[in-house]
Enzyme design. Structure first.
Site, PDB file in Angstrom:
ATOM      1  N   ARG A 450       0.793  -1.154  -0.063  1.00  0.00           N
ATOM      2  CA  ARG A 450      -0.034   0.141   0.081  1.00  0.00           C
ATOM      3  C   ARG A 450       0.656   1.632   0.037  1.00  0.00           C
ATOM      4  O   ARG A 450       0.623   2.134  -0.577  1.00  0.00           O
ATOM      5  CB  ARG A 450      -1.057   0.028   1.275  1.00  0.00           C
ATOM      6  CG  ARG A 450      -2.050  -1.108   1.304  1.00  0.00           C
ATOM      7  CD  ARG A 450      -3.230  -0.678   0.256  1.00  0.00           C
ATOM      8  NE  ARG A 450      -4.080  -1.796   0.374  1.00  0.00           N
ATOM      9  CZ  ARG A 450      -4.701  -2.254  -0.885  1.00  0.00           C
ATOM     10  NH1 ARG A 450      -4.143  -1.836  -2.130  1.00  0.00           N
ATOM     11  NH2 ARG A 450      -5.720  -3.343  -0.676  1.00  0.00           N
ATOM     12  N   LYS A 486      -6.145   2.039   1.375  1.00  0.00           N
ATOM     13  CA  LYS A 486      -7.395   0.853   1.503  1.00  0.00           C
ATOM     14  C   LYS A 486      -7.161   0.006   2.393  1.00  0.00           C
ATOM     15  O   LYS A 486      -6.115  -0.994   2.620  1.00  0.00           O
ATOM     16  CB  LYS A 486      -7.176   0.207  -0.212  1.00  0.00           C
ATOM     17  CG  LYS A 486      -8.577  -0.626  -0.507  1.00  0.00           C
ATOM     18  CD  LYS A 486      -8.356  -1.066  -1.971  1.00  0.00           C
ATOM     19  CE  LYS A 486      -9.490  -2.012  -2.284  1.00  0.00           C
ATOM     20  NZ  LYS A 486      -8.985  -2.817  -3.184  1.00  0.00           N
TER      21      LYS A 486
END
Ligand SMILES: Nc1ncnc2c1ncn2[C@@H]1O[C@H](COP(=O)(O)OP(=O)(O)OP(=O)(O)O)[C@@H](O)[C@H]1O
Length: 510
Positions: A450, A486
Site C-alpha cells: 500500500r 485501502k
C-alpha cells in the site's frame, strides 16, 4: 588415450607381484618335494626369491612414499618395475633349466643310458662304465616337474601381469625359445631314465625280475621311437602353452580396454552428474533464498514435499513500481508488437537484480516481480543485526532511484519509480513442489504494498515505524500527512529525503 590406458591398472601392481611371487615360491617347493632340487637349484631359487622380495619391498616402499608425497610421480615408473620383475623371473627360469642340468654333470646322480640304433649303452655321467653294468641302477626322477613348474611360471607371468598382449607374447616366445633349446640341445640324461622307467612300469613283473638291466634296456631301445619321446611331448606342451597365452593375452587385453573405456565413461558421467548437481544447486539458490535452498538440498527426499514456512518477526519489505511503463508499453509494428518494450523492462529489472549482488545488499532477498513492480525484503534468514537490514533496504531504495535515473539518461525515457517500505513480522514459505516459489505474507507485506500503491512517483514512502528506525540511523524524512490506505483507513506516512550525496554513494557502489 593410449597413454592413459597404459597407466591404467598400475595401482594393482603390488597384487600382481604378490601373485607371481606365490607361484614362484610354490613351484620352487614342488621341485623340492619332487626331490629334484640340487644344491645349485637351492642357491638359484634362493637368489631369485631374494631378488623378487627386494623388488616387492622397493615397490611397497615406493607406494608408501607416494601416498605421503603429492603430486603423485608419473605412473609409467610402475611399468618399468613390471619389466624388471619379468626380467628377474626370466633369469630365475634360466637358473632352473640350465643350472639343474649343469649340476647333473657336477654331482654323481647315478646311471643313464643312450639308445643307438636299437642298442642300449649304459653311461655314468655320459661316460661308459668300465666295469660293465651300472652298479647303482637307473635313477628314477620326475624330471618333467621342472618343465611343469616352468610352464606354471610362464602362465603366471602372462595371466597376472597387466602387460600388453604383444609384450606378453614376446616374453613368452623368449621363454619358450630358451626352454626348447635347453630341451633339445642339452643331453637330458634324467629325461631318458624317466622314459625307461615309465616303459618299465608297463611291463609285467616277470619281465622285470627275470632279466638283467642291460637286457631290459636293449628291449626298450629296440622298441624306442621318436613318437614316444618325452622331448616331443614337452615341445607340444610348450607350443600349446604359447598358443594358449597368445589367445588369453589378447582376450585379457580386450577386456582391459573395454573395462578402461567403461571406466572413462563412468567417470565422465559422474563428472556430468556433479556438474548438473552444481547447476541445480545454483539454480535453486537463484529461485530460493540461500538458507531455504540449503534446507531443500539437505532435506530427506520424503520431507521435501512437506510445507516449508517460517515466522520472521523483524523484516523490512520494499515494493517498487515503474509508474510510466504502462504508457510506454504499446503493441505496434514499430516496436515489434511490444517486444522492444519488454526488452527494456527486462534490462531495467535485470539492473535492479544486479544491484542485489553488492555485498551491502546481501541481506536483501528479491521475492518476485509483479508486472512492473519489484518486490524484495530483508531479514528473512532470521539473522538480524540491529537495524542493519532496514538501513540496507533504505539504501537499496535510493540505489534503485539512482539506477533508473541513469537508465533514463541513456535510453531517453522518463520512467519513474514509486517506492514503498514497511517493517514488521511476516510469514515466509515455499509454495508448490514441482515449481516451488518462495513468498512472504502478512500485514507488513500488505502495508508495504500500500505504501507503494498510494505513493508518489520518484519518492520513497514509508510507515511511521519504518521512519522511526531509519531516523535513528541518520535518514531524513518529511511527513506526507494522513493518507487513506485501502483496508487500513487513514495512515500517517513519510517520504524519505534522498540524501544529496546519493550519487557519490552510487559511485561508491559501482
Ligand atoms: N506476497 C505478496 N506478493 C505480492 N503482493 C502482495 C503480497 N501480499 C500482499 N500483496 C499485495 O498487498 C496488497 C494489499 O493486500 P490486502 O490483502 O491488504 O488487500 P486486498 O484486499 O488483497 O487488496 P486488493 O484488492 O488491492 O488486492 C494487495 O494489492 C496485494 O496484492
Amino acid at each position: 588415450m593410449e597413454q592413459k590406458f597404459l597407466q591404467y591398472k598400475s595401482d594393482v601392481l603390488l597384487v600382481e607381484i604378490a601373485c607371481l611371487l606365490s607361484i614362484f615360491v610354490l613351484s620352487s617347493y614342488i621341485l623340492v618335494i619332487g626331490n629334484l632340487a640340487s644344491e645349485v637349484v637351492y642357491i638359484a631359487s634362493g637368489v631369485a626369491i631374494v631378488v623378487i622380495f627386494l623388488i616387492v619391498f622397493l615397490l611397497a616402499l615406493k607406494a608408501f612414499l607416494d601416498k605421503r608425497r603429492k603430486p603423485r610421480p608419473p605412473q609409467h615408473l610402475n611399468r618399468f618395475y613390471k619389466f624388471m620383475l619379468v626380467l628377474s623371473l626370466f633369469f630365475a627360469f634360466i637358473y632352473f633349466i640350465f643350472l639343474r642340468f649343469l649340476s647333473f654333470r657336477d654331482n654323481q646322480v647315478g646311471c643313464t643310458f643312450q639308445c643307438n640304433n636299437g642298442n642300449a649303452s649304459i653311461l655314468i655321467n655320459n661316460v661308459a662304465p668300465t666295469n660293465g653294468e651300472c652298479a647303482k641302477g637307473l635313477q628314477y626322477v620326475h624330471i618333467e616337474l621342472i618343465f611343469e613348474c616352468v610352464l606354471l611360471m610362464l602362465l603366471s607371468v602372462c595371466v597376472f601381469l597387466s602387460l600388453l598382449a604383444l609384450e606378453k607374447l614376446l616374453i613368452t616366445i623368449l621363454l619358450c625359445a630358451v626352454g626348447l633349446s635347453a630341451l633339445w640341445l642339452l643331453p637330458f640324461p634324467d629325461l631318458a631314465n624317466r622314459q625307461f622307467n615309465l616303459w618299465l612300469d608297463q611291463q609285467d613283473l616277470d619281465f622285470r625280475i627275470n632279466r638283467s638291466l642291460i637286457v631290459q634296456l636293449q628291449e626298450y631301445c629296440s622298441q624306442y621311437s621318436s613318437a614316444n619321446d618325452l622331448r616331443i611331448f614337452f615341445t607340444f606342451l610348450v607350443f600349446f602353452a604359447l598358443v594358449l597365452i597368445a589367445v588369453e593375452s589378447r582376450r585379457s587385453e580386450m577386456i582391459a580396454r573395454y573395462d578402461f573405456i567403461w571406466k572413462l565413461h563412468a567417470l565422465r558421467e559422474i563428472a556430468d552428474i556433479r556438474r548438473m548437481h552444481d547447476q541445480n544447486r545454483k539454480m535453486l539458490e537463484n529461485i530460493l533464498p540461500a538458507h531455504v535452498a540449503a534446507h531443500f538440498l539437505t532435506a530427506e527426499p520424503k520431507t521435501r514435499s512437506e510445507l516449508y514456512c517460517e515466522d520472521r518477526n523483524n523484516t523490512c519489505v520494499i515494493f517498487a513500481t515503474l509508474t510510466e511503463f504502462n504508457k510506454f508499453y504499446l503493441e505496434m509494428d514499430a516496436n515489434n508488437d511490444g517486444m522492444e518494450c519488454l526488452r527494456l523492462l527486462n534490462e531495467i529489472i535485470g539492473d535492479f537484480d544486479t544491484l542485489l549482488n553488492h555485498p551491502e545488499f546481501g541481506c536483501i532477498e528479491k521475492i518476485k516481480t509483479i508486472s512492473t513492480t519489484f518486490m524484495a525484503a530483508s531479514g528473512l534468514n532470521g539473522e538480524v543485526v540491529g537495524n542493519s537490514h532496514v538501513v540496507a533496504v533504505a539504501k537499496f531504495a535510493i540505489a534503485l532511484l539512482n539506477k533508473l535515473e541513469h537508465i533514463n539518461e541513456h535510453s531517453f525515457n522518463h520512467f519513474k519509480l514509486r517506492i514503498g517500505i514497511n517493517v514488521g513480522p511476516v510469514v515466509a514459505g515455499v509454495i508448490g513442489t514441482e515449481k516451488p516459489h518462495y513468498d512472504i505474507w502478512g500485514n507488513t507485506v500488505n502495508v508495504a504494498s500500500r505504501m507503494d500503491s498510494s505513493g508518489i512517483p520518484g519518492r520513497i514512502q514509508v510507515t511511521e515505524e519504518t521512519k522511526q528506525i531509519l531516523e535513528q540511523e541518520g535518514f531524513e524524512f518529511e511527513c506526507r500527512g494522513e493518507v487513506n490506505v485501502k483496508g487500513k483507513g487513514l495512515m500517517t506516512t513519510y517520504l524519505m529525503k534522498v540524501p544529496s550525496g546519493s550519487q557519490e554513494f552510487m559511485d561508491d557502489l559501482f
